[in-house]
Design an enzyme around this catalytic site. Structure first.
Site, PDB file in Angstrom:
ATOM      1  N   HIS A  82       0.810  -1.414   0.117  1.00 13.46           N
ATOM      2  CA  HIS A  82      -0.115  -0.123  -0.177  1.00 13.46           C
ATOM      3  C   HIS A  82       1.169   1.463   0.134  1.00 13.46           C
ATOM      4  CE1 HIS A  82       1.023   0.498   4.188  1.00 13.46           C
ATOM      5  NE2 HIS A  82       0.901  -0.553   4.400  1.00 13.46           N
ATOM      6  N   ASP A 338       3.624  -4.746   3.424  1.00 11.19           N
ATOM      7  CA  ASP A 338       5.186  -5.202   3.452  1.00 11.19           C
ATOM      8  C   ASP A 338       5.638  -6.489   3.775  1.00 11.19           C
ATOM      9  OD1 ASP A 338       4.180  -4.404   5.831  1.00 11.19           O
ATOM     10  OD2 ASP A 338       5.743  -2.918   6.521  1.00 11.19           O
TER      11      ASP A 338
END
Length: 479
Positions: A82, A338
């Site tokens: 994101h 991540d």
């Protein structure tokens, strides 16, 4: 012929190089340097933010980003984190506690490295912004996502005929979904509302292997992760300096860590951060390494089970590559977190340090620098290349890994054009080395045992836009 030209030609003949490469036509008398001798990437704070700060491209090996001569990209598989965001609610709580100590001295004039506080305000408007993607400033997360989609339209637009409906895939977390939507708008433009089909994949553990966010709830290698202190000596030095400049503040090393965390997020929402200069370069280097440790031991190769988690994506993408664009499709855009990308890299066996990272000192030169791996908006792109024969390689199909827009050689498999890996070799290596996710993580037999949504997807546009307001501190949008 002038003497200088003869010398240039003689050197070129001796080395086999072109006498006229690198702008040899530029007059020899000029004093302007053709190439700068300054390389300052290592000093950029963006490389010492860990995974908290704005996106920056990976420091490359100098391999050309464009397809090698004689090659064409015919399939792309990307997973993107994101975009830039505000801190999480838990990080926000620690930040607010540290700021409370800063403001507790009730001074009318801060001094020294904190003099800017006389005019500074916290960049998080209220607690509802925690978790949200940023929408303000030049580093804004939604802007990053849109621009990335636009850039990839220019790079990979030839893989879409402008008419077919293209599915793309997001995990079910609020900010991840919004990133996917903005990327889609950037890539498809006016056609986003009709020719893109967002598929949202739940982050629930019951999804098993059919997920962009597989979990390993039986992970038995978390001891080091659970005992990380997030401290290095430089934080004590920073606390002493700031306390001496503003008596009565009584900051601890832990407070300094939380203030640096706060500073590392500020550029996500603003164009400038005075907090950056409140800490020295050495302190930022230490912070970046603490972040490296966190990812390495908690979501990377320092946890022996993470390769199995990443194998879900690596194995499914291998199937796509071997099926090719005619059978499977040419474009696969995916969006997650991540800590979903780092296990994939572990599964692929790239960027693995020769030994575990030490906890008591900075391991300079280690390949596991998170600022280069998963900054906000970080992404791993797998390219399938269709190549003609060259003097070095045969006609055939090759694979390239591209991490944050820098080509990442696949270990020792670099015999193809542009240091790519022959698909057959890539397949053999992964088939030999990928661990089994369901066995390693003891996935319930009642959960899906493999990733299927790349083949079983919807082609409706119902999820392309939000149908309700964003909730305060929205996390899992499918709760």
């Amino acid at each position: 012929m002038p003497r200088t030209s003869l010398l240039t030609l003689a050197c070129a003949l001796a080395t086999g190089a072109s006498a006229f490469s690198y702008g040899a036509a530029i007059p020899q008398s000029t004093q302007e340097k053709q190439f700068s001798q300054e390389f300052r990437d290592g000093y950029s704070i963006l490389k010492h933010y860990g995974g908290n700060g704005p996106y920056s491209e990976r420091v490359s090996y100098g391999i050309a980003r464009d397809p090698p001569t004689g090659c064409e990209v015919d399939q792309v598989i990307m997973v993107k984190r994101h975009g830039e965001r505000y801190p999480s609610p838990s990080a926000g709580k620690s930040i607010e506690e540290a700021l409370a100590k800063v403001y507790s001295i009730n001074t009318t004039e801060y001094k020294g490295d904190l003099a800017f506080l006389n005019d500074w305000t916290y960049y998080v408007p209220n607690e509802c912004y925690y978790n949200a993607e940023t929408t303000s400033g030049p580093y804004a997360g939604l802007l990053d996502a849109y621009n990335h989609g636009n850039d990839y339209k220019a790079r990979y637009g030839h893989l879409w005929n402008g008419e077919t409906v293209v599915p793309f895939f997001s995990s079910g977390y609020g900010r991840v979904i919004e990133t996917a939507r903005k990327f889609g708008e950037g890539f498809f433009g006016y056609n986003y509302s009709t020719n893109a089909a967002l598929n949202i994949i739940s982050e629930s553990e019951v999804m098993g292997a059919d997920s962009l966010t597989p979990t390993c709830d039986t992970d038995n290698d978390q001891t080091t992760c659970d005992n990380l202190t997030y401290q290095l000596p430089q934080f004590k030095v920073a606390a002493a300096r700031l306390n001496s400049q503003n008596p009565g503040m009584n900051l601890t090393a832990s407070d300094v860590y939380n203030l640096i965390v706060m500073a590392s997020f500020e550029l996500n929402a603003r164009p400038f951060s005075n907090w950056i200069n409140a800490f020295t370069q050495d302190e930022w280097v230490s912070f970046g390494y603490v972040e490296d440790l966190n990812y390495y031991y908690c979501a990377g190769p320092g946890d022996k089970n993470m390769a199995a988690v990443g194998a879900v994506y690596a194995n499914a993408s291998l199937t796509l590559l071997n099926q090719g664009p005619k059978e499977a499709g040419p474009l696969f855009f995916n969006f997650a977190h991540d800590t979903n990308i780092t296990p994939i890299l572990a599964a692929l066996g790239v960027l693995i340090p020769n030994e575990d990272l030490p906890l008591d000192r900075v391991a300079f030169g280690n390949p596991y620098s998170i600022g280069n791996i998963v900054p906000m908006g970080g992404h791993l792109t797998i390219e399938r290349l269709s190549c003609q024969a060259t003097a070095l390689s045969d006609k055939g199909t090759y694979v390239r890994l591209v991490l944050n827009e820098a080509v990442l050689p696949f270990n020792d498999c670099t015999s193809g054009p542009g240091y790519s890996c022959p698909l057959a070799n890539y397949t053999s290596i992964l088939n030999k080395n990928l661990p089994d996710y369901t066995t390693t993580c003891n996935v319930s037999a009642s959960y899906p045992q493999y990733l299927s949504f790349w083949w079983n997807y919807n082609t409706t546009t119902e999820l392309n836009y939000r149908s309700s307001p964003i909730a305060c501190q929205e996390g899992d949008a499918m709760d």
